[in-house]
Motif scaffolding. Sequence first.
Motif, mmCIF file in Angstrom:
data_model
loop_
_atom_site.group_PDB
_atom_site.id
_atom_site.type_symbol
_atom_site.label_atom_id
_atom_site.label_comp_id
_atom_site.label_asym_id
_atom_site.label_seq_id
_atom_site.Cartn_x
_atom_site.Cartn_y
_atom_site.Cartn_z
ATOM 1 N N THR A 86 -9.197 -21.374 2.779
ATOM 2 C CA THR A 86 -9.220 -22.449 3.376
ATOM 3 C C THR A 86 -7.991 -23.691 3.470
ATOM 4 O OG1 THR A 86 -10.398 -23.971 2.052
ATOM 5 C CG2 THR A 86 -11.536 -22.371 4.098
ATOM 6 N N TYR A 87 -6.207 -23.276 2.964
ATOM 7 C CA TYR A 87 -5.612 -23.883 2.742
ATOM 8 C C TYR A 87 -4.205 -22.254 2.695
ATOM 9 C CZ TYR A 87 -7.383 -21.145 -1.479
ATOM 10 O OH TYR A 87 -7.910 -20.114 -2.468
ATOM 11 N N ASP A 88 -3.324 -22.987 2.060
ATOM 12 C CA ASP A 88 -1.655 -22.152 2.120
ATOM 13 C C ASP A 88 -1.858 -21.812 0.542
ATOM 14 O OD1 ASP A 88 -0.683 -22.296 4.701
ATOM 15 O OD2 ASP A 88 -0.677 -24.147 4.249
ATOM 16 N N GLU A 89 -1.295 -20.191 -0.309
ATOM 17 C CA GLU A 89 -1.473 -20.297 -0.857
ATOM 18 C C GLU A 89 -0.309 -19.106 -1.415
ATOM 19 O OE1 GLU A 89 -4.986 -18.957 -3.144
ATOM 20 O OE2 GLU A 89 -4.007 -17.565 -4.053
ATOM 21 N N TYR A 90 0.253 -20.035 -2.223
ATOM 22 C CA TYR A 90 1.549 -18.385 -2.569
ATOM 23 C C TYR A 90 1.477 -17.914 -4.195
ATOM 24 C CZ TYR A 90 5.434 -20.112 0.561
ATOM 25 O OH TYR A 90 5.676 -20.233 1.614
ATOM 26 N N ASP A 91 1.129 -16.797 -4.706
ATOM 27 C CA ASP A 91 0.914 -16.467 -5.597
ATOM 28 C C ASP A 91 2.263 -15.374 -6.388
ATOM 29 O OD1 ASP A 91 -2.464 -16.630 -5.349
ATOM 30 O OD2 ASP A 91 -2.085 -15.225 -4.554
ATOM 31 N N CYS A 92 2.403 -15.505 -7.276
ATOM 32 C CA CYS A 92 3.585 -14.413 -7.979
ATOM 33 C C CYS A 92 3.159 -13.820 -9.580
ATOM 34 C CB CYS A 92 4.440 -16.194 -8.720
ATOM 35 S SG CYS A 92 5.939 -15.725 -9.494
ATOM 36 N N VAL A 93 3.244 -13.227 -8.999
ATOM 37 C CA VAL A 93 3.142 -11.735 -9.974
ATOM 38 C C VAL A 93 3.777 -11.477 -11.448
ATOM 39 C CG1 VAL A 93 2.440 -9.623 -10.695
ATOM 40 C CG2 VAL A 93 1.789 -10.138 -7.856
ATOM 41 N N VAL A 94 2.983 -11.869 -12.245
ATOM 42 C CA VAL A 94 3.546 -12.190 -13.574
ATOM 43 C C VAL A 94 3.091 -11.237 -14.711
ATOM 44 C CG1 VAL A 94 3.703 -14.239 -13.715
ATOM 45 C CG2 VAL A 94 2.022 -13.836 -15.264
ATOM 46 N N GLU A 95 2.661 -10.461 -14.338
ATOM 47 C CA GLU A 95 2.037 -8.869 -14.787
ATOM 48 C C GLU A 95 0.972 -7.613 -13.890
ATOM 49 O OE1 GLU A 95 -0.586 -8.990 -19.204
ATOM 50 O OE2 GLU A 95 1.034 -11.108 -19.093
ATOM 51 N N GLY A 96 1.058 -7.030 -14.684
ATOM 52 C CA GLY A 96 0.182 -6.223 -13.216
ATOM 53 C C GLY A 96 0.028 -5.776 -12.435
ATOM 54 N N THR A 97 -0.478 -5.425 -11.625
ATOM 55 C CA THR A 97 -0.716 -4.698 -10.269
ATOM 56 C C THR A 97 -1.548 -6.125 -9.141
ATOM 57 O OG1 THR A 97 0.333 -2.717 -10.441
ATOM 58 C CG2 THR A 97 -0.198 -3.227 -8.303
ATOM 59 N N LEU A 98 -1.019 -6.822 -8.267
ATOM 60 C CA LEU A 98 -1.745 -7.027 -7.292
ATOM 61 C C LEU A 98 -1.656 -6.367 -6.182
ATOM 62 C CD1 LEU A 98 -4.373 -9.894 -7.125
ATOM 63 C CD2 LEU A 98 -2.276 -10.791 -6.166
ATOM 64 N N GLU A 99 -2.988 -5.978 -5.404
ATOM 65 C CA GLU A 99 -3.355 -5.525 -4.352
ATOM 66 C C GLU A 99 -3.835 -6.604 -3.576
ATOM 67 O OE1 GLU A 99 -2.774 -0.859 -5.931
ATOM 68 O OE2 GLU A 99 -4.920 -1.774 -5.502
ATOM 69 N N ASN A 100 -3.894 -6.516 -1.972
ATOM 70 C CA ASN A 100 -4.753 -6.775 -1.504
ATOM 71 C C ASN A 100 -4.864 -5.811 0.063
ATOM 72 O OD1 ASN A 100 -6.438 -8.741 1.034
ATOM 73 N ND2 ASN A 100 -4.158 -9.064 1.633
ATOM 74 N N GLY A 101 -6.227 -4.927 -0.337
ATOM 75 C CA GLY A 101 -6.641 -4.041 0.055
ATOM 76 C C GLY A 101 -5.756 -3.005 0.073
ATOM 77 N N ASN A 102 -5.633 -2.585 1.293
ATOM 78 C CA ASN A 102 -4.231 -1.154 1.049
ATOM 79 C C ASN A 102 -3.436 -1.225 1.928
ATOM 80 O OD1 ASN A 102 -6.242 1.016 -0.212
ATOM 81 N ND2 ASN A 102 -7.124 1.012 1.597
ATOM 82 N N VAL A 103 -2.985 -2.533 2.632
ATOM 83 C CA VAL A 103 -2.134 -2.783 3.020
ATOM 84 C C VAL A 103 -0.612 -3.348 1.696
ATOM 85 C CG1 VAL A 103 -1.453 -5.236 4.539
ATOM 86 C CG2 VAL A 103 -3.981 -4.171 4.254
ATOM 87 N N LEU A 104 -1.115 -4.739 1.083
ATOM 88 C CA LEU A 104 0.498 -5.326 0.328
ATOM 89 C C LEU A 104 -0.331 -4.928 -1.009
ATOM 90 C CD1 LEU A 104 1.381 -8.092 1.759
ATOM 91 C CD2 LEU A 104 2.880 -6.731 2.453
ATOM 92 N N THR A 105 1.133 -4.402 -2.200
ATOM 93 C CA THR A 105 0.865 -4.418 -3.460
ATOM 94 C C THR A 105 2.208 -5.023 -4.139
ATOM 95 O OG1 THR A 105 0.327 -1.982 -3.531
ATOM 96 C CG2 THR A 105 1.001 -3.023 -4.892
ATOM 97 N N ALA A 106 1.861 -6.351 -4.471
ATOM 98 C CA ALA A 106 3.189 -6.574 -5.402
ATOM 99 C C ALA A 106 2.839 -6.298 -7.226
ATOM 100 C CB ALA A 106 2.736 -8.218 -5.685
ATOM 101 N N LYS A 107 3.860 -6.312 -7.729
ATOM 102 C CA LYS A 107 4.082 -6.528 -9.459
ATOM 103 C C LYS A 107 4.917 -7.325 -9.469
ATOM 104 C CE LYS A 107 3.676 -1.743 -8.448
ATOM 105 N NZ LYS A 107 2.597 -1.035 -9.542
ATOM 106 N N PRO A 108 4.911 -7.906 -10.689
ATOM 107 C CA PRO A 108 5.592 -8.449 -11.272
ATOM 108 C C PRO A 108 7.100 -9.004 -10.580
ATOM 109 C CG PRO A 108 4.952 -7.382 -12.976
ATOM 110 C CD PRO A 108 4.659 -6.615 -11.865
#
Length: 123
Positions: free
Chosen positions: A67-89
Amino acid sequence: GTAAPAEPYKEKDPSGIIKITTDKVETERFEQDGVYLKDVVTLEEAPRMGAGLMELKDGTSFEWTLTYDEYDCVVEGTLENGNVLTAKPGEIIYIPKGSHIHFQTPNYAKYWYFVYPANWAEL
Protein backbone atom coordinates in the motif's frame (compact mmCIF):
# COMPACT_ATOMS: atom_id res chain seq x y z
CA GLY A 1 29.37 4.20 33.60
CA THR A 2 27.07 5.30 30.85
CA ALA A 3 24.15 3.22 29.68
CA ALA A 4 24.36 1.59 26.27
CA PRO A 5 22.09 3.21 23.69
CA ALA A 6 18.70 1.56 23.20
CA GLU A 7 19.63 0.94 19.57
CA PRO A 8 23.39 0.32 19.29
CA TYR A 9 23.22 0.69 15.50
CA LYS A 10 21.84 4.24 15.51
CA GLU A 11 23.44 7.65 16.07
CA LYS A 12 21.63 10.98 15.76
CA ASP A 13 22.89 14.53 15.61
CA PRO A 14 20.93 17.56 16.89
CA SER A 15 19.75 18.47 13.38
CA GLY A 16 17.90 15.17 12.98
CA ILE A 17 20.45 13.41 10.76
CA ILE A 18 20.64 9.70 11.62
CA LYS A 19 23.50 7.29 10.92
CA ILE A 20 22.75 3.56 10.84
CA THR A 21 25.64 1.13 11.37
CA THR A 22 24.24 -1.64 9.21
CA ASP A 23 26.26 -4.57 10.54
CA LYS A 24 24.92 -3.94 14.06
CA VAL A 25 21.21 -4.28 13.11
CA GLU A 26 19.59 -7.47 14.41
CA THR A 27 16.34 -8.55 12.77
CA GLU A 28 13.38 -10.03 14.67
CA ARG A 29 10.84 -12.67 13.63
CA PHE A 30 7.96 -11.25 11.58
CA GLU A 31 4.48 -12.77 10.99
CA GLN A 32 5.68 -16.08 9.54
CA ASP A 33 8.54 -18.53 9.98
CA GLY A 34 11.65 -17.66 8.04
CA VAL A 35 10.83 -13.93 7.75
CA TYR A 36 12.80 -11.51 9.95
CA LEU A 37 12.91 -7.73 9.92
CA LYS A 38 13.81 -4.61 11.84
CA ASP A 39 12.58 -1.08 11.17
CA VAL A 40 15.59 1.16 11.81
CA VAL A 41 13.80 4.51 12.13
CA THR A 42 10.60 5.52 13.92
CA LEU A 43 7.85 7.74 12.56
CA GLU A 44 8.97 10.42 15.02
CA GLU A 45 12.53 10.33 13.65
CA ALA A 46 11.62 10.02 9.95
CA PRO A 47 7.94 10.90 9.39
CA ARG A 48 8.01 10.69 5.57
CA MET A 49 10.28 7.73 4.69
CA GLY A 50 10.72 4.40 6.44
CA ALA A 51 13.70 2.06 6.34
CA GLY A 52 14.67 -1.31 7.67
CA LEU A 53 16.41 -4.62 7.19
CA MET A 54 14.68 -7.85 6.13
CA GLU A 55 15.93 -11.41 5.97
CA LEU A 56 14.33 -14.44 4.34
CA LYS A 57 15.87 -17.62 5.72
CA ASP A 58 15.78 -21.30 4.76
CA GLY A 59 14.17 -20.95 1.34
CA THR A 60 11.24 -18.93 2.68
CA SER A 61 8.40 -17.70 0.47
CA PHE A 62 6.66 -14.44 1.43
CA GLU A 63 3.62 -12.80 -0.19
CA TRP A 64 2.53 -9.20 0.43
CA THR A 65 0.45 -6.50 -1.24
CA LEU A 66 2.04 -3.07 -0.93
CA THR A 67 0.00 0.00 0.00
CA TYR A 68 3.14 2.13 -0.41
CA ASP A 69 6.17 2.52 -2.71
CA GLU A 70 9.28 0.54 -1.80
CA TYR A 71 12.90 0.11 -2.85
CA ASP A 72 14.75 -3.06 -1.83
CA CYS A 73 18.54 -3.23 -1.99
CA VAL A 74 19.92 -6.77 -1.76
CA VAL A 75 23.07 -7.12 0.35
CA GLU A 76 23.36 -10.92 0.67
CA GLY A 77 21.93 -13.95 -1.07
CA THR A 78 19.29 -14.10 -3.79
CA LEU A 79 15.86 -12.42 -3.73
CA GLU A 80 13.29 -13.60 -6.27
CA ASN A 81 9.81 -12.31 -7.09
CA GLY A 82 8.10 -15.48 -8.29
CA ASN A 83 9.69 -16.53 -11.56
CA VAL A 84 9.83 -12.96 -12.84
CA LEU A 85 12.78 -11.08 -11.28
CA THR A 86 15.91 -12.20 -9.46
CA ALA A 87 18.10 -9.75 -7.54
CA LYS A 88 21.59 -10.38 -6.21
CA PRO A 89 23.82 -8.31 -3.89
CA GLY A 90 24.20 -4.75 -5.14
CA GLU A 91 20.95 -4.81 -7.13
CA ILE A 92 17.88 -2.71 -6.29
CA ILE A 93 14.22 -3.56 -6.87
CA TYR A 94 11.55 -0.84 -7.06
CA ILE A 95 8.02 -1.95 -6.16
CA PRO A 96 5.23 0.53 -6.94
CA LYS A 97 2.27 1.02 -4.61
CA GLY A 98 -0.49 -1.53 -5.25
CA SER A 99 1.85 -4.32 -6.38
CA HIS A 100 1.45 -7.88 -5.13
CA ILE A 101 4.81 -9.53 -4.53
CA HIS A 102 5.71 -13.16 -3.98
CA PHE A 103 9.26 -12.94 -2.65
CA GLN A 104 11.23 -16.12 -2.23
CA THR A 105 14.82 -17.22 -1.88
CA PRO A 106 16.48 -20.50 -2.80
CA ASN A 107 18.36 -20.37 0.52
CA TYR A 108 18.84 -16.89 2.05
CA ALA A 109 18.26 -13.23 1.21
CA LYS A 110 19.11 -10.10 3.18
CA TYR A 111 17.98 -6.72 1.92
CA TRP A 112 17.39 -3.14 3.01
CA TYR A 113 13.94 -1.72 2.37
CA PHE A 114 13.03 1.95 1.99
CA VAL A 115 9.34 2.85 1.99
CA TYR A 116 7.21 5.90 1.22
CA PRO A 117 5.17 6.99 3.00
CA ALA A 118 6.61 5.96 6.33
CA ASN A 119 3.14 5.72 7.93
CA TRP A 120 1.87 3.18 5.36
CA ALA A 121 0.40 0.99 8.11
CA GLU A 122 -1.93 3.84 9.17
CA LEU A 123 -3.36 4.50 5.69
